[in-house]
Scaffold this motif. Sequence first.
Motif, mmCIF file in Angstrom:
data_model
loop_
_atom_site.group_PDB
_atom_site.id
_atom_site.type_symbol
_atom_site.label_atom_id
_atom_site.label_comp_id
_atom_site.label_asym_id
_atom_site.label_seq_id
_atom_site.Cartn_x
_atom_site.Cartn_y
_atom_site.Cartn_z
ATOM 1 N N LEU A 40 12.480 0.384 0.021
ATOM 2 C CA LEU A 40 12.040 0.437 1.414
ATOM 3 C C LEU A 40 10.530 0.263 1.534
ATOM 4 O O LEU A 40 10.042 -0.210 2.561
ATOM 5 C CB LEU A 40 12.464 1.760 2.054
ATOM 6 C CG LEU A 40 13.959 1.926 2.275
ATOM 7 C CD1 LEU A 40 14.260 3.335 2.779
ATOM 8 C CD2 LEU A 40 14.492 0.888 3.248
ATOM 9 N N ASN A 41 9.788 0.619 0.507
ATOM 10 C CA ASN A 41 8.335 0.472 0.550
ATOM 11 C C ASN A 41 7.867 -0.953 0.298
ATOM 12 O O ASN A 41 6.751 -1.296 0.662
ATOM 13 C CB ASN A 41 7.681 1.413 -0.456
ATOM 14 C CG ASN A 41 7.560 2.805 0.087
ATOM 15 O OD1 ASN A 41 7.267 2.989 1.268
ATOM 16 N ND2 ASN A 41 7.786 3.789 -0.753
ATOM 17 N N HIS A 44 7.167 -2.689 3.583
ATOM 18 C CA HIS A 44 6.055 -1.962 4.203
ATOM 19 C C HIS A 44 4.726 -2.410 3.599
ATOM 20 O O HIS A 44 3.779 -2.723 4.316
ATOM 21 C CB HIS A 44 6.264 -0.460 4.021
ATOM 22 C CG HIS A 44 5.143 0.366 4.547
ATOM 23 N ND1 HIS A 44 4.950 0.578 5.887
ATOM 24 C CD2 HIS A 44 4.133 1.011 3.905
ATOM 25 C CE1 HIS A 44 3.872 1.332 6.050
ATOM 26 N NE2 HIS A 44 3.372 1.611 4.862
ATOM 27 N N ARG A 45 4.666 -2.443 2.271
ATOM 28 C CA ARG A 45 3.434 -2.876 1.594
ATOM 29 C C ARG A 45 3.120 -4.328 1.913
ATOM 30 O O ARG A 45 1.968 -4.692 2.135
ATOM 31 C CB ARG A 45 3.563 -2.673 0.087
ATOM 32 C CG ARG A 45 3.450 -1.222 -0.338
ATOM 33 C CD ARG A 45 3.294 -1.080 -1.837
ATOM 34 N NE ARG A 45 4.360 -1.709 -2.581
ATOM 35 C CZ ARG A 45 5.453 -1.085 -3.027
ATOM 36 N NH1 ARG A 45 5.600 0.200 -2.799
ATOM 37 N NH2 ARG A 45 6.377 -1.732 -3.690
ATOM 38 N N HIS A 46 4.156 -5.168 1.960
ATOM 39 C CA HIS A 46 3.948 -6.593 2.261
ATOM 40 C C HIS A 46 3.368 -6.759 3.665
ATOM 41 O O HIS A 46 2.412 -7.523 3.863
ATOM 42 C CB HIS A 46 5.264 -7.364 2.142
ATOM 43 C CG HIS A 46 5.130 -8.801 2.524
ATOM 44 N ND1 HIS A 46 4.545 -9.726 1.696
ATOM 45 C CD2 HIS A 46 5.477 -9.462 3.649
ATOM 46 C CE1 HIS A 46 4.530 -10.907 2.296
ATOM 47 N NE2 HIS A 46 5.100 -10.759 3.482
ATOM 48 N N LEU A 47 3.931 -6.051 4.628
ATOM 49 C CA LEU A 47 3.449 -6.184 6.004
ATOM 50 C C LEU A 47 2.048 -5.593 6.180
ATOM 51 O O LEU A 47 1.290 -6.064 7.028
ATOM 52 C CB LEU A 47 4.435 -5.541 6.980
ATOM 53 C CG LEU A 47 5.768 -6.277 7.103
ATOM 54 C CD1 LEU A 47 6.725 -5.494 7.991
ATOM 55 C CD2 LEU A 47 5.570 -7.693 7.631
ATOM 56 N N ARG A 48 1.716 -4.601 5.386
ATOM 57 C CA ARG A 48 0.350 -4.063 5.444
ATOM 58 C C ARG A 48 -0.651 -5.098 4.955
ATOM 59 O O ARG A 48 -1.737 -5.225 5.498
ATOM 60 C CB ARG A 48 0.235 -2.802 4.585
ATOM 61 C CG ARG A 48 1.035 -1.638 5.076
ATOM 62 C CD ARG A 48 0.331 -0.968 6.144
ATOM 63 N NE ARG A 48 -0.172 0.331 5.759
ATOM 64 C CZ ARG A 48 -0.681 1.132 6.649
ATOM 65 N NH1 ARG A 48 -0.738 0.766 7.899
ATOM 66 N NH2 ARG A 48 -1.125 2.300 6.300
ATOM 67 N N CYS A 54 4.260 -9.855 10.666
ATOM 68 C CA CYS A 54 4.940 -8.887 11.523
ATOM 69 C C CYS A 54 5.196 -9.511 12.891
ATOM 70 O O CYS A 54 4.276 -10.040 13.514
ATOM 71 C CB CYS A 54 4.077 -7.649 11.659
ATOM 72 S SG CYS A 54 4.937 -6.263 12.366
ATOM 73 N N HIS A 58 9.718 -6.482 18.734
ATOM 74 C CA HIS A 58 10.621 -5.785 17.827
ATOM 75 C C HIS A 58 11.932 -5.477 18.546
ATOM 76 O O HIS A 58 12.149 -4.354 18.989
ATOM 77 C CB HIS A 58 9.989 -4.479 17.332
ATOM 78 C CG HIS A 58 8.658 -4.672 16.688
ATOM 79 N ND1 HIS A 58 8.527 -5.081 15.394
ATOM 80 C CD2 HIS A 58 7.394 -4.540 17.167
ATOM 81 C CE1 HIS A 58 7.247 -5.175 15.092
ATOM 82 N NE2 HIS A 58 6.540 -4.858 16.154
#
Length: 64
Positions: A40-41, A44-48, A54, A58
């Motif tokens: 799941l991370n 998240h890391r990719h989008l950060r 992104c 949504h």
Amino acid sequence: MTLRQVCQDGNRISLLDCVALSGLGEEEVRAIAGHLLELLNVPHRHLRKHPEACPAVHPWSAVF
């Protein structure tokens, strides 16, 4: 009640619930949960790192 039904109701389930519903042992459930958190991370890391990836809208958020 199945694990899927519990999750679809929006409830959180405990470790003991996971063990009881899955038929696995506590250590196995903990190992699966650890891998799941890692997976799941990843987005998240990719989008950060890549906020341009992104979407501006949504549509799935309305479901929750």
